[in-house]
Each structure stands twice: as structure tokens, then as C-alpha cells.
Design a protein around this motif. Structure first.
Motif, PDB file in Angstrom:
ATOM      1  N   ARG A   1       3.678  12.132  -2.528  1.00 37.02           N
ATOM      2  CA  ARG A   1       5.114  12.430  -2.579  1.00 37.02           C
ATOM      3  C   ARG A   1       5.416  13.787  -1.936  1.00 37.02           C
ATOM      4  NH1 ARG A   1       8.026  10.101  -7.991  1.00 37.02           N
ATOM      5  NH2 ARG A   1       7.153   7.988  -7.897  1.00 37.02           N
ATOM      6  N   GLU A   2       4.595  14.771  -2.208  1.00 36.28           N
ATOM      7  CA  GLU A   2       4.831  16.091  -1.625  1.00 36.28           C
ATOM      8  C   GLU A   2       4.694  16.055  -0.114  1.00 36.28           C
ATOM      9  OE1 GLU A   2       5.978  18.918  -2.980  1.00 36.28           O
ATOM     10  OE2 GLU A   2       6.308  17.592  -4.704  1.00 36.28           O
ATOM     11  N   ARG A   3       3.726  15.311   0.351  1.00 38.61           N
ATOM     12  CA  ARG A   3       3.531  15.214   1.804  1.00 38.61           C
ATOM     13  C   ARG A   3       4.724  14.509   2.467  1.00 38.61           C
ATOM     14  NH1 ARG A   3      -1.441  12.029   4.894  1.00 38.61           N
ATOM     15  NH2 ARG A   3      -0.806  12.626   7.036  1.00 38.61           N
ATOM     16  N   VAL A   4       5.249  13.455   1.842  1.00 37.70           N
ATOM     17  CA  VAL A   4       6.387  12.730   2.411  1.00 37.70           C
ATOM     18  C   VAL A   4       7.644  13.599   2.396  1.00 37.70           C
ATOM     19  CG1 VAL A   4       7.905  10.728   2.143  1.00 37.70           C
ATOM     20  CG2 VAL A   4       5.433  10.469   1.840  1.00 37.70           C
ATOM     21  N   ARG A   5       7.849  14.375   1.333  1.00 36.24           N
ATOM     22  CA  ARG A   5       9.000  15.288   1.285  1.00 36.24           C
ATOM     23  C   ARG A   5       9.026  16.193   2.523  1.00 36.24           C
ATOM     24  NH1 ARG A   5      11.374  17.049  -4.016  1.00 36.24           N
ATOM     25  NH2 ARG A   5      10.551  15.696  -5.660  1.00 36.24           N
ATOM     26  N   ALA A   6       7.851  16.636   2.926  1.00 32.47           N
ATOM     27  CA  ALA A   6       7.758  17.562   4.050  1.00 32.47           C
ATOM     28  C   ALA A   6       7.801  16.854   5.403  1.00 32.47           C
ATOM     29  CB  ALA A   6       6.464  18.373   3.939  1.00 32.47           C
ATOM     30  N   ASP A   7       7.731  15.523   5.375  1.00 31.54           N
ATOM     31  CA  ASP A   7       7.682  14.748   6.614  1.00 31.54           C
ATOM     32  C   ASP A   7       8.752  13.655   6.551  1.00 31.54           C
ATOM     33  OD1 ASP A   7       7.021  13.521   8.968  1.00 31.54           O
ATOM     34  OD2 ASP A   7       5.076  12.753   8.305  1.00 31.54           O
ATOM     35  N   SER A   8       9.999  14.089   6.490  1.00 30.34           N
ATOM     36  CA  SER A   8      11.095  13.135   6.261  1.00 30.34           C
ATOM     37  C   SER A   8      12.246  13.296   7.246  1.00 30.34           C
ATOM     38  CB  SER A   8      11.644  13.312   4.844  1.00 30.34           C
ATOM     39  OG  SER A   8      12.162  14.633   4.684  1.00 30.34           O
ATOM     40  N   ASP A   9      12.053  14.051   8.291  1.00 23.75           N
ATOM     41  CA  ASP A   9      13.157  14.324   9.213  1.00 23.75           C
ATOM     42  C   ASP A   9      13.255  13.207  10.247  1.00 23.75           C
ATOM     43  OD1 ASP A   9      15.235  15.472  10.530  1.00 23.75           O
ATOM     44  OD2 ASP A   9      14.094  17.097  11.425  1.00 23.75           O
ATOM     45  N   ARG A  10      13.783  12.080   9.791  1.00 26.01           N
ATOM     46  CA  ARG A  10      13.944  10.904  10.661  1.00 26.01           C
ATOM     47  C   ARG A  10      15.052  10.030  10.084  1.00 26.01           C
ATOM     48  NH1 ARG A  10       9.416  10.505   7.943  1.00 26.01           N
ATOM     49  NH2 ARG A  10       8.183  11.156   9.726  1.00 26.01           N
ATOM     50  N   TYR A  11      15.523   9.114  10.905  1.00 25.47           N
ATOM     51  CA  TYR A  11      16.501   8.103  10.510  1.00 25.47           C
ATOM     52  C   TYR A  11      17.758   8.779   9.942  1.00 25.47           C
ATOM     53  CZ  TYR A  11      18.040   3.465   8.849  1.00 25.47           C
ATOM     54  OH  TYR A  11      18.732   2.301   8.623  1.00 25.47           O
TER      55      TYR A  11
ATOM     56  N   ALA B   1       0.829  -1.206   0.000  1.00 26.62           N
ATOM     57  CA  ALA B   1       0.000   0.000   0.000  1.00 26.62           C
ATOM     58  C   ALA B   1       0.863   1.255   0.000  1.00 26.62           C
ATOM     59  CB  ALA B   1      -0.932  -0.005   1.213  1.00 26.62           C
ATOM     60  N   ALA B   2       1.957   1.246   0.757  1.00 25.55           N
ATOM     61  CA  ALA B   2       2.850   2.405   0.788  1.00 25.55           C
ATOM     62  C   ALA B   2       3.496   2.633  -0.577  1.00 25.55           C
ATOM     63  CB  ALA B   2       3.922   2.208   1.853  1.00 25.55           C
ATOM     64  N   ALA B   3       3.946   1.552  -1.202  1.00 25.45           N
ATOM     65  CA  ALA B   3       4.556   1.677  -2.523  1.00 25.45           C
ATOM     66  C   ALA B   3       3.548   2.216  -3.533  1.00 25.45           C
ATOM     67  CB  ALA B   3       5.091   0.317  -2.974  1.00 25.45           C
ATOM     68  N   ASP B   4       2.312   1.720  -3.483  1.00 20.49           N
ATOM     69  CA  ASP B   4       1.268   2.196  -4.408  1.00 20.49           C
ATOM     70  C   ASP B   4       0.960   3.668  -4.170  1.00 20.49           C
ATOM     71  OD1 ASP B   4       1.143  -0.340  -5.482  1.00 20.49           O
ATOM     72  OD2 ASP B   4      -0.657  -0.918  -4.348  1.00 20.49           O
ATOM     73  N   ALA B   5       0.904   4.074  -2.907  1.00 25.17           N
ATOM     74  CA  ALA B   5       0.575   5.460  -2.582  1.00 25.17           C
ATOM     75  C   ALA B   5       1.622   6.420  -3.133  1.00 25.17           C
ATOM     76  CB  ALA B   5       0.432   5.629  -1.074  1.00 25.17           C
ATOM     77  N   LEU B   6       2.871   5.992  -3.179  1.00 27.39           N
ATOM     78  CA  LEU B   6       3.940   6.877  -3.646  1.00 27.39           C
ATOM     79  C   LEU B   6       3.965   7.046  -5.163  1.00 27.39           C
ATOM     80  CD1 LEU B   6       6.845   6.069  -1.192  1.00 27.39           C
ATOM     81  CD2 LEU B   6       5.735   8.271  -1.549  1.00 27.39           C
ATOM     82  N   ARG B   7       3.005   6.508  -5.837  1.00 24.38           N
ATOM     83  CA  ARG B   7       2.826   6.816  -7.262  1.00 24.38           C
ATOM     84  C   ARG B   7       2.036   8.111  -7.444  1.00 24.38           C
ATOM     85  NH1 ARG B   7       4.521   2.534 -10.222  1.00 24.38           N
ATOM     86  NH2 ARG B   7       4.659   0.518  -9.148  1.00 24.38           N
ATOM     87  N   ARG B   8       1.448   8.626  -6.342  1.00 21.97           N
ATOM     88  CA  ARG B   8       0.599   9.811  -6.438  1.00 21.97           C
ATOM     89  C   ARG B   8       1.386  11.062  -6.061  1.00 21.97           C
ATOM     90  NH1 ARG B   8      -2.966   6.499  -3.358  1.00 21.97           N
ATOM     91  NH2 ARG B   8      -3.049   8.040  -1.681  1.00 21.97           N
ATOM     92  N   PRO B   9       1.355  12.105  -6.869  1.00 24.06           N
ATOM     93  CA  PRO B   9       2.143  13.312  -6.592  1.00 24.06           C
ATOM     94  C   PRO B   9       1.846  13.948  -5.252  1.00 24.06           C
ATOM     95  CG  PRO B   9       1.341  13.344  -8.853  1.00 24.06           C
ATOM     96  CD  PRO B   9       0.668  12.181  -8.188  1.00 24.06           C
ATOM     97  N   GLU B  10       0.592  13.966  -4.828  1.00 21.52           N
ATOM     98  CA  GLU B  10       0.260  14.632  -3.577  1.00 21.52           C
ATOM     99  C   GLU B  10       0.841  13.887  -2.377  1.00 21.52           C
ATOM    100  OE1 GLU B  10      -3.281  11.892  -4.495  1.00 21.52           O
ATOM    101  OE2 GLU B  10      -1.844  13.152  -5.598  1.00 21.52           O
TER     102      GLU B  10
END
Length: 531
Positions: A313-323, A302-311
Motif C-alpha cells: 500500500r505504501e509503495r502504491v501511494r507513492a506511485d499513483s500519478d496516472r489516470y 494477485a493485485a487485490a491480495d497484494a494490497l492487503r499488505r501495508p508495504e
């Protein structure tokens, strides 16, 4: 009756003492004598004059349980003199497995060369599968918290009590204890209280705790505090896995020194705890570690499928301050794609290189890799430039740090040969000895050997291992010290490591004259009481 007689070797016995010249005899699985006996004879005699004899190396922090089913002969590691590995680290083990998760586990293991089916569920059943088919090296196992938690979640009972039951079963099967990985996967969701509950179960068995702690950046001190809360809850022996800070990721000035000072204080108070350090500034990492929990909550596909959608991807770019937080600040040049079953043509490339080849930026290159991975998302791995070289050297030389490679056994052919293009897997152990001890003097050779043999065996309770002494198991390595010193361990070798000329595991040769014998004499090593 002596089966093998090694004559006139320069012996570093694992204790940390200086080398001495001796003959060493092997009878069956054990060392029969260490000394000078000119009258002894054996069916096999080796003239070891000018060569260095050490105990077999013991890796305190290995992930070879990921690849052992695809590489039972442990080619990259036994050629480096490794005879025992502590596996099941960072919380990630492929048991216990709940009903319905077999295919997820099979796909993850297939990325590391396993061609079979997953028909086990319990930890005991996994150990039976691995050791029933034989291994070149000895293995001692942790059970992973992520495995415990995922199995408990799928069974839908009370989470903590179900995890406790699975841990109890793993300990009864011979696990050393449990490990956690708190920066990714199910470990992110773990509350300290559940880890403390598991620690109490482990404590009743005299077991251990090893942890890839929750943060080694801006919140290092809080993560170390949580680690010791868990340790104290069970009164456990413990291993603070790869205690280091990633370069330029927000760790406060002096944070690492403060963490080490806490380690020293706990040792003085009576807690049997050590840390470990990797040999290179580079290290492996899970690509999914960058992703937020809200994206992963419905599973990998489901996560891989969701990352085909531009919106998305934009949300993940803004929520990536980890690891690997340096990625959040744009330092993608520090990251190579190491394992990617869906896009093997990009393996070994940096993300700027992948982006340039595909006309994207680095974030979209990453999202493309994840989207393509589908249900194999959990198998996607990075190789990152993580640490400053002087930080590596400082930790390698510290008295309370064992020397762990934090990799997995590999080989030059097949899937593993295509997917591990870094000297870490083929030179990592020799890098400790050749680079850190013989070339740069980070520590003495006898101290390096001690931190890779007897010190590990003592801490993890591996009885009669890690020493060249009469009665110990004959896990031994005969080295060409010139090759050990002169090999360039910063480059990928064209063949397997060559400095370990002869390697014995439990008295059986697994390397002879630099060539692999293909014997599989390794044992499953169980926990013993070291009190």
C-alpha cells in the motif's frame, strides 16, 4: 399501406434545418412519407400536434455492451429516445476471449446484471449471443484493443500478428473497426507501432479507429500526436473519444484548444475525424486505472491480495500519478464508488465518506475496496467530478464534437438499479437536449439533434439512419418539449425519463405513451463504405 401515421408533428429532421410541421407515415421498418397528406389513413394514427418529432438518438460513445446482456430491454436509454448505440469503446470489449479467461469475463459481466455463462471466444460468437437474444436498440460495434491484446497474450504466439488475426476476424464479423483505451489495462502497455500495425489491417477493410487516448492531462499534445500517427498509418476514419481535459490535473494552459486546433487541421487536410463530449461535469472511470503496472502484472486476484499488505500500500501511494491525477494530489472528494461487487454497501459514497465510516484515510479506503474485490477488480468503477462546467459547454457546442454520454444502458431494478445511482444513466441524453439546448442555449435544439442523429450516422457509416426522410429506417422519437425543457436532469429521477412519449426502432414501438412495450426490434448495424 401505411402502418402508423403521425399527424401534425413539429419535425426536426436531423439535418440541422429548422423545424417544420408535417405528417410522417411508417410502413414496416421504413419511413413511407414525410409531408402533409390529409387523405392518408392508417391502422394506428397519432395526433402529434404540439409535439416534437426527431430521428432516434444515436450515441457515438457508449459502453452498453457491458450491460446489454443484463438489460436487453435497454430501459434507461430507450426511455430517453435512444435507438442506436456505438459500443465497444475505450478498448474494453468482452471478446475475443482466450481459453481460460471465461470466468474473468463472466464475473465482470455479472457486475452489470448478466446471469449467464461465458461460452463464447471470438468476436463473432459474442455478437451472436447478444443479438440472438434480441435488443431493444440497434447496436454498432467496435472490437476493443484490450480484448485483442489480452487474447493474444494468453495464446502466447507472436503478439502483434495474433492481434492482427483477431482483428481481421472481428472486421469480417462486422465490427466498425477497433478502439483503444491507452490509460489503463493492456492499453497502457501498447506501443505505438502495434497500434499502427492494427490500423493497417483496419485500413484494408475501410474500417475505423476510436481512441481513449493515452493522456488528457500534462501530455495531451503528445497523446493527440500518437492518435493521428495511428490514424495516418491506416488512412482511417476516426473518432477521438471524449476529447476533454480533467479539471486541475496538470494540463497546460491552452492545451485543449491546441488539441482542437489539430483536429480542425486534420479535417481540413481530408482526414474524416471527429471528437465527442459527455453531457455532465461528472463521468465514469475504472478504479484499476490508478494502479501501477507492476502490481497488475500477475492478474486481478494477485493485485487485490497484494494490497492487503501495508508495504505494498505504501509503495502504491507513492506511485499513483496516472489516470485521474487529481487523486494523486489528494482530491478524493471528487470520487464516488459507483460499482463494487464486493462492497455494495459503499456504492454511491465519496471516498472521504467511506474513509470516515471505516476509521481510515481515503487511500486505505480505496485499497480496502480493491483488496475485497479479488478477481472482480476489473469491475470496480468510479464516478468522478472530472470537468469544469464551462469546459463541458465549450466542447458540447463545438462543430466537430458529437454528443456521447459515455455510460451504459441501465435499469431501476436488480443489480444495475443498485449500481448506477447517477443521473448520467437516466438523464444523460435528455441533458444534452433539455439543459444544453433548451435551457442554457449552449447550442440550438436543431443543432443538438443533428449532432445526436444524422451527424453520427454519416460519420460511422450507418446507412439510412439519423434522418426523418422518406426511405430511412423508422427510428423515431415523439417528444413532449415542455417535459424536455422542464425536467431537472441534475437529479436522479424517481422513474424512467418521460419526455420521449413515443419511440420507434425499425418501425416497431419500444415506448408508447411513455410506457415501455418490451419489444426487441434492434438490429446489429455493420460497417458500410462511406467514401
Amino acid at each position: 399501406m401505411i402502418d402508423v401515421l403521425i399527424r401534425g408533428a413539429s419535425v426536426i429532421d436531423g439535418s440541422g434545418a429548422p423545424p417544420f410541421v408535417a405528417d410522417v407515415g411508417i410502413t414496416g421498418e421504413r419511413i413511407a412519407f414525410v409531408g402533409r397528406d390529409q387523405g392518408a389513413r392508417a391502422p394506428q394514427e397519432i395526433d402529434a400536434a404540439g409535439l416534437l418529432l426527431t430521428p432516434g438518438l444515436i450515441d457515438p460513445h457508449s459502453h452498453s455492451d457491458w450491460s446489454i446482456l443484463g438489460n436487453r430491454d435497454a430501459l434507461s436509454t430507450v426511455h430517453q429516445g435512444v435507438t442506436t448505440e456505438i459500443v465497444g469503446n475505450c478498448g474494453v470489449t468482452y471478446a475475443p476471449i482466450a481459453e481460460g479467461d471465461e470466468e474473468t469475463a463472466r464475473r465482470a459481466l455479472a457486475a452489470f446484471g448478466y446471469e449467464g455463462e461465458v461460452r463464447w471466444h471470438s468476436f463473432a460468437e459474442l455478437l451472436s449471443v447478444v443479438h440472438g437474444g434480441g435488443t431493444a436498440q440497434n447496436l454498432a460495434w467496435f472490437v476493443g484493443h484490450t480484448g485483442l491484446r489480452r487474447a493474444a497474450e494468453r495464446e502466447r504466439g507472436d503478439l502483434v500478428s495474433t492481434m492482427e488475426r483477431h482483428l481481421q476476424e472481428a472486421l469480417e464479423a462486422g465490427a466498425l473497426g477497433f478502439s483503444s483505451g491507452l490509460e489503463y489495462g493492456a492499453g497502457r502497455n501498447a506501443e505505438t507501432a502495434e497500434l499502427e500495425a492494427l490500423a493497417r489491417v483496419a485500413g484494408r477493410h475501410g474500417a475505423m479507429y476510436a481512441s481513449h487516448i493515452r493522456n488528457r492531462d500534462a501530455a495531451l499534445s503528445q497523446a493527440v500526436e500518437e492518435f493521428f500517427r495511428v490514424v495516418h498509418a491506416g488512412g482511417l476514419r476516426a473518432q477521438l473519444s471524449h476529447l476533454n481535459v480533467r479539471h486541475r490535473t496538470g494540463a497546460a494552459e491552452g492545451a485543449w484548444a491546441e488539441a482542437v486546433a489539430r483536429l480542425e487541421r486534420e479535417r481540413r487536410s481530408g482526414i474524416d475525424v471527429l471528437a465527442d463530449m459527455t453531457p455532465y461535469p461528472d463521468g465514469i472511470g475504472l478504479a484499476a486505472g490508478l494502479l501501477p503496472e507492476w502490481l497488475l502484472s500477475d492478474g486481478e486476484q494477485a493485485a487485490a491480495d497484494a494490497l492487503r499488505r501495508p508495504e505494498v500500500r505504501e509503495r502504491v501511494r507513492a506511485d499513483s500519478d496516472r489516470y485521474w491525477r487529481f487523486v494523486h494530489s489528494g482530491q478524493w472528494d471528487r470520487v464516488r464508488l459507483a460499482v463494487s461487487p464486493a462492497t455494495p454497501e459503499w456504492e454511491g459514497l465519496t471516498f472521504p465518506e467511506i474513509a470516515a465510516a471505516n476509521g481510515t484515510d481515503e487511500w486505505d479506503a480505496y485499497f480496502d475496496v480493491i483488496a475485497a474485490s479479488g478477481a472482480d477488480l476489473g469491475a470496480v468503477q468510479f464516478m468522478g467530478a472530472l470537468f469544469a462546467p464551462d469546459h463541458v459547454a465549450e466542447a458540447v457546442g463545438h462543430d466537430l464534437f458529437l454528443l456521447g454520454v459515455d455510460g451504459f444502458t441501465s435499469r431501476r431494478d436488480g443489480i444495475l438499479g443498485a449500481r448506477t445511482p447517477h443521473p448520467l444513466f437516466f438523464h444523460g441524453y435528455q441533458h444534452f437536449l433539455g439543459h444544453h439546448a433548451l435551457r442554457t442555449g449552449t447550442l440550438t435544439l436543431e443543432n443538438a439533434v443533428h449532432k445526436m442523429t444524422a451527424a453520427v450516422a454519416a460519420h460511422f457509416g450507418l446507412r439510412d439512419r439519423g434522418r426523418v426522410v422518406e426511405g430511412a429506417f423508422a427510428d423515431l422519437v415523439l417528444w413532449d418539449q415542455r417535459l424536455l425543457r422542464e425536467t431537472d436532469t441534475f437529479v436522479m429521477p424517481e422513474r424512467y425519463a418521460t419526455a420521449a412519449r413515443h419511440v420507434w426502432v425499425n418501425g416497431t414501438p419500444v415506448v408508447t405513451n411513455g410506457a415501455r412495450t418490451m419489444h426487441r426490434p434492434g438490429n446489429r448495424l455493420e460497417r458500410v463504405d462511406v467514401t
